[in-house]
Write a protein that holds these residues in place. Structure first.
Motif, short mmCIF file in Angstrom:
data_model
loop_
_atom_site.label_atom_id
_atom_site.label_comp_id
_atom_site.label_asym_id
_atom_site.label_seq_id
_atom_site.Cartn_x
_atom_site.Cartn_y
_atom_site.Cartn_z
N LEU A 53 0.84 -1.20 0.00
CA LEU A 53 0.00 0.00 0.00
C LEU A 53 0.87 1.25 0.00
CD1 LEU A 53 -3.05 -0.33 0.09
CD2 LEU A 53 -2.98 0.57 2.42
N TYR A 54 0.47 2.23 -0.80
CA TYR A 54 1.21 3.50 -0.79
C TYR A 54 0.73 4.33 0.39
CZ TYR A 54 2.49 8.25 -2.11
OH TYR A 54 2.98 9.52 -2.10
N ASP A 55 1.62 4.62 1.32
CA ASP A 55 1.24 5.33 2.54
C ASP A 55 2.47 5.99 3.16
OD1 ASP A 55 0.21 6.26 4.87
OD2 ASP A 55 -0.62 4.35 5.55
N PRO A 56 2.84 7.19 2.68
CA PRO A 56 4.06 7.84 3.18
C PRO A 56 3.99 8.15 4.67
CG PRO A 56 2.88 9.27 1.63
CD PRO A 56 2.19 7.96 1.60
N GLU A 57 2.75 8.38 5.20
CA GLU A 57 2.62 8.63 6.64
C GLU A 57 3.10 7.43 7.43
OE1 GLU A 57 1.93 11.44 8.17
OE2 GLU A 57 2.08 12.18 6.09
N GLN A 58 2.62 6.26 6.97
CA GLN A 58 3.01 4.99 7.59
C GLN A 58 4.54 4.83 7.54
OE1 GLN A 58 1.22 2.81 9.10
NE2 GLN A 58 1.96 0.73 8.74
N SER A 59 5.12 5.20 6.40
CA SER A 59 6.58 5.10 6.25
C SER A 59 7.30 5.90 7.32
CB SER A 59 7.02 5.65 4.89
OG SER A 59 6.52 4.88 3.88
N ARG A 60 6.87 7.17 7.49
CA ARG A 60 7.51 8.02 8.49
C ARG A 60 7.38 7.43 9.88
NH1 ARG A 60 8.73 13.10 6.84
NH2 ARG A 60 8.13 13.55 4.71
N ARG A 61 6.15 6.88 10.17
CA ARG A 61 5.91 6.32 11.50
C ARG A 61 6.85 5.13 11.73
NH1 ARG A 61 0.71 6.88 11.06
NH2 ARG A 61 0.35 4.77 10.32
N LEU A 62 6.93 4.24 10.72
CA LEU A 62 7.77 3.05 10.87
C LEU A 62 9.24 3.44 11.05
CD1 LEU A 62 6.09 0.79 8.18
CD2 LEU A 62 6.45 0.13 10.56
N LEU A 63 9.68 4.44 10.30
CA LEU A 63 11.08 4.87 10.41
C LEU A 63 11.34 5.42 11.81
CD1 LEU A 63 12.02 6.60 7.03
CD2 LEU A 63 12.83 4.44 7.95
N GLN A 64 10.36 6.21 12.32
CA GLN A 64 10.47 6.77 13.67
C GLN A 64 10.65 5.65 14.69
OE1 GLN A 64 9.28 10.33 13.08
NE2 GLN A 64 11.06 10.52 14.35
N GLU A 65 9.78 4.64 14.57
CA GLU A 65 9.81 3.50 15.50
C GLU A 65 11.16 2.80 15.45
OE1 GLU A 65 5.22 2.28 14.83
OE2 GLU A 65 6.66 0.63 14.95
N ALA A 66 11.71 2.67 14.22
CA ALA A 66 12.97 1.94 14.07
C ALA A 66 14.17 2.83 14.39
CB ALA A 66 13.08 1.41 12.65
N GLY A 67 13.91 4.07 14.73
CA GLY A 67 15.01 4.99 15.02
C GLY A 67 15.82 5.31 13.79
N ALA A 68 15.14 5.37 12.64
CA ALA A 68 15.88 5.59 11.40
C ALA A 68 15.31 6.77 10.62
CB ALA A 68 15.84 4.33 10.55
N ALA A 69 14.77 7.78 11.31
CA ALA A 69 14.23 8.94 10.60
C ALA A 69 15.35 9.62 9.82
CB ALA A 69 13.60 9.90 11.60
#
Lengths: 523, 322
Positions: free
Chosen positions: A342-358
């Motif tokens: 699914l295309y979801d850039p919001e989700q991408s940002r959230r996942l990166l935040q969680e992984a400490g990889a913003a």
């Protein structure tokens, strides 16, 4: 003196012109984007060269227009045991020089292709030995149970044993030894066409083989194969009628070519799936911790890409969006897996935040000469990833320059396409790209990952003789690839053939190979 | 004189060795030919073994020495891309390139010289000023654009000339020529035109500048005073004195035309050395690239040495200058 030569040449040309004038109705002028590398089918196993040479040489079996395996030089076959296959050869087949086709020819060819210095050896893995039972029966022994022998044999073209001996070519040409081979310049096959002449990079002329064993579906007397590297020149030659056919219509010129009253364009997507791979070593090339080992980062990556935008804008609506790493025609494909992320850039940002990889910085390695519209594609991917919270950098250059970066594990993320050639089975991508790296597998596992569970599924499949069971195992492996985002599939590439309207029948299969023995020209 | 020739020859050899060395340093950075040669199914073990067999794991110096030793014996190896003998491959392509360059040079002289004279003697006229302007375009247009435009006009719209290839060729010994057949001559025209365009403008501008200089000289004024017809003064007396620099420049430029024909050859699928080289570069075909660079260097060195020797013959002061 010079004048005399000129006169003689003019007369000779006048005569040949008159001769070809008679047959011109069935001459096909084929304008390709590149030349074949050699006339020797056991040179570097380049798929394009092999598919051209298939007009001259044949294998024991071949693909039909729907990519199903059918008998060719072997009339039938059976399995004698788990490891031994028996082939019953077609009788009454002759080579272009008149020699009869027998079991000895098969043995000599298999010996040549499996030679330690044979560049094509990899196309016949698991081959052990072959034995003549009688003049028209051959047993081929494998090192173990191996289900894909027939697929491999479609690309092992058969030479005449006597011709190889006479011309001192029983061994393959070895570039390392720096000695030319006779088969590089000459041919003697059993195929529907025979070679008339070849001038590299200019023209290769084939004539119909009147003594072909098969009933000819084509009505072509003569094929003039001319490579035209420059796309603009190729289009000009099509417009001016200097060539009748090309399997490489440049994407941006398709509308213009379709608009021509005397030309038609055939478009479809092919077997090549373009995908992204990730570096999976503990650290990236710059020494920092590799966060692509975190599944959430890979998921963020997948959600940041907009498949619709890629399909409609970058690929001009011509590609087929892929959710799995193999095309639908490839055995092992499953519809359930073929749904894009699914295309979801919001989700991408959230996942990166969680992984400490913003704002995670990395380099995307792309090529300029391998895939359709790849420069626009890579540029688009970089833009989309930036929106999804990554900090990508694009490194784009010709394949020759990028290859060492990719094989040396210096590419953080890379673009690669895989058509499962020449096997046309998902086993090809699983063993060559997905499996852990070893001497005999994972050559294209450039990221250096290792999934023992997937590896064991591939190993089971490699010896499973029951087709259904084998494909189940492979589909299961593809499912794990999708879950783990080992590779991130993008799309199947478009292909466009353009031809004169006088061609009324042509076989355009998804493997993008030209089979002119199935081409019919209206008279 | 003999000492001079020996010196120049030694110089030439040094230049060629340096070119080969540079070439090998570049190949090192260019990438891995084995990845280009191997097909999808080749295993890692086979790849490593092939790399070893080709000697690609050796140091630059070892590879370089091996190349020089083999090349000195006339052995450039066989091509990675198509398994053909490199020297034979280049020899096959050489006639195509040379015929193209020869015709382009001829066109540039036949068109450039009269135009140069015209723009000089008719200075200030609207047509000579516009020719001057057009020549700026000629110098600045990239040759692939010129080629594509020529193809569009003469092949697609008018349908007069073929868009690609060399037409029918006739084999005279090892030399293949397209000059003896109608289709060969037709095919030669567009690529030669596109290659010559830059040269035409160069010759024209050179002749114009020289001509303006000469026309101011005393002997031209004197000739006019004597009442000699104008065309005779321009073409017989003045032009002769302009041609020395044109001849020198043309001779020197043949080398660059051979080297830069590769763009024209790619556009027109002209089966010459340039096309061969471009394909070798994309494939990382090291034997072909190395041989091509050495041969081009050799042609340049040869032309330069010949010019130097010719100068020395003409002007004795140069013989003792060093």
């Amino acid at each position: 003196m010079l004048k005399q030569i000129g006169v003689a040449a003019t007369i000779a040309l006048g005569l040949s012109g008159a001769l070809t004038g008679v047959a011109s109705a069935e001459t096909l002028k084929w304008g390709a984007a590149r030349d074949i590398y050699s006339l020797d089918p056991y040179s570097y196993g380049d798929s394009y060269t092999l598919s051209f040479l298939n007009h001259v040489y044949e294998g024991l079996v071949r693909y039909d227009a729907d990519l199903q395996i059918e008998p060719a030089l072997a009339a039938s076959w059976e399995q004698v045991s788990d490891t031994v296959w028996r082939f019953h050869l077609r009788e009454g087949v002759t080579f272009h020089d008149g020699a009869e086709f027998t079991a000895d020819d098969v043995l000599a060819s298999l010996k040549r292709v499996s030679d330690p210095v044979s560049p094509l050896r990899g196309n016949l893995p698991a081959y052990k030995s072959s034995k003549k039972v009688d003049d028209y029966t051959v047993d081929i022994e494998m090192t173990g149970p191996y289900p894909l022998l027939l697929n491999d044999l479609t690309n092992i073209h058969i030479f005449d044993a006597g011709w190889l001996v006479d011309n001192d070519s029983e061994k393959p040409t070895d570039v390392g030894a720096q000695i030319e081979g006779y088969a590089t310049y000459h041919t003697n096959g059993t195929g529907p066409f025979r070679l008339e002449s070849r001038v590299p990079d200019s023209k290769t002329v084939l004539l119909v083989n009147e003594n072909w064993w098969d009933e000819a579906a084509h009505n072509i007397d003569r094929i003039e194969f001319v490579p035209i590297t420059s796309a603009a020149t190729r289009v000009a030659a099509l417009l001016s009628g200097e060539i009748d056919f090309s399997e490489e219509a440049p994407a941006q010129d398709v509308p213009r070519l379709s608009a021509q009253p005397e030309l038609k364009v055939m478009e479809r997507t092919n077997l090549r799936t373009v995908m992204l791979g990730f570096n999976r070593k503990p650290t990236l090339d710059n020494g920092s911790e590799n966060k692509f080992n975190d599944l959430r980062v890979r998921q963020a990556f997948a959600h940041a890409l907009d498949p619709k935008l890629i399909q409609q804008r970058i690929m001009r609506g011509k590609s087929r969006t892929a959710g799995t790493i193999v095309a639908p025609d490839i055995p092992g494909y499953s519809t359930e897996l073929d749904t894009p992320y699914l295309y979801d850039p919001e989700q991408s940002r959230r996942l990166l935040q969680e992984a400490g990889a913003a704002d995670y910085p990395f380099t995307l390695v792309c090529t300029t000469d391998a895939y359709v519209n790849e420069e626009e594609l890579c540029q688009g991917i970089v833009n989309m990833l930036s929106r999804g919270g990554f900090k990508p950098q694009l490194d784009i250059a010709p394949t020759a320059a990028q290859a060492p970066k990719r094989t040396g594990g210096k590419a953080d993320v890379y673009l690669i396409g895989w058509a499962n050639e020449p096997m046309l089975d998902s086993y090809s991508i699983l063993v060559q790209m997905i499996k852990s790296r070893s001497d005999t597998a994972g050559v294209f596992n450039w990221g250096g990952w290792s999934y023992p569970e997937i590896d064991s599924l591939i190993e089971q499949a490699s010896t499973e003789m029951d087709r259904e069971k084998r494909l189940d195992l492979q589909t299961r492996a593809l499912e794990l690839v999708k879950e783990e985002i080992v590779m991130l599939p993008l799309h199947q590439q478009p292909m466009a053939w353009v031809m004169d309207k006088k061609i009324d029948k042509i076989a355009q299969a998804a493997d993008n190979k030209v089979r002119h023995w199935l081409t019919h020209v209206s008279e | 004189m003999l000492v001079f020739i020996i010196k120049r020859t030694a110089n030439a050899i040094m230049v060629m060795l340096a070119v080969a060395m540079l070439a090998f340093l570049i190949f090192r950075l260019a990438g891995d030919p084995v990845e280009m040669m191997a097909n999808e199914q080749m295993t890692q073990a086979d790849r490593d073994e092939l790399r070893e067999r080709l000697g690609l794991n050796d140091g630059v110096l070892t590879q370089y020495t091996r190349f020089v030793v083999n090349a000195a014996q006339g052995n450039f190896g066989i091509s990675y891309r198509n398994g053909q003998d490199v020297l034979k491959l280049i020899a096959e392509r050489f006639p195509a390139t040379l015929e193209l360059v020869f015709l382009a040079t001829l066109i540039s002289l036949l068109v450039g010289i009269p135009l140069g004279v015209l723009t000089a003697i008719k200075r200030g006229q609207w047509y000579s000023e516009s020719l001057q302007f057009v020549s700026i375009i000629g110098v600045s247009l990239p040759s692939f654009v010129v080629g594509i435009v020529l193809i569009l006009v003469f092949s697609v719209v008018l349908g007069w000339l073929p868009a690609f290839g060399r037409g029918e060729v006739v084999q005279i010994g090892w030399w293949s020529t397209g000059l003896l057949t109608p289709s060969g001559r037709a095919a030669l025209l567009l690529p030669a035109l596109s290659l010559s365009l830059y040269q035409v403008t160069l010759v024209m501008r050179l002749v114009r500048a020289e001509m303006l200089e000469v026309l101011r000289s005393d002997y031209v004024k004197f000739a006019r005073a004597r009442g000699i017809p104008r065309w005779r003064i321009y073409f017989r007396h003045a032009l002769r004195n302009c041609l020395m620099p044109v001849v020198t420049m043309t001779a020197m430029n043949i080398g660059s035309l051979i080297a830069f024909a590769l763009i024209t050859e790619t556009v027109f699928q002209w089966p010459g050395m340039g096309l061969l080289f471009i394909q070798a570069v994309t494939f990382l075909d090291i034997p072909v690239m190395a041989a091509y660079l050495c041969i081009i260097a050799f042609i340049f060195v040869l032309l330069n040495t010949a010019v130097d020797i010719a100068y020395a013959v003409i002007d004795p002061r140069l013989r003792t200058a060093q």
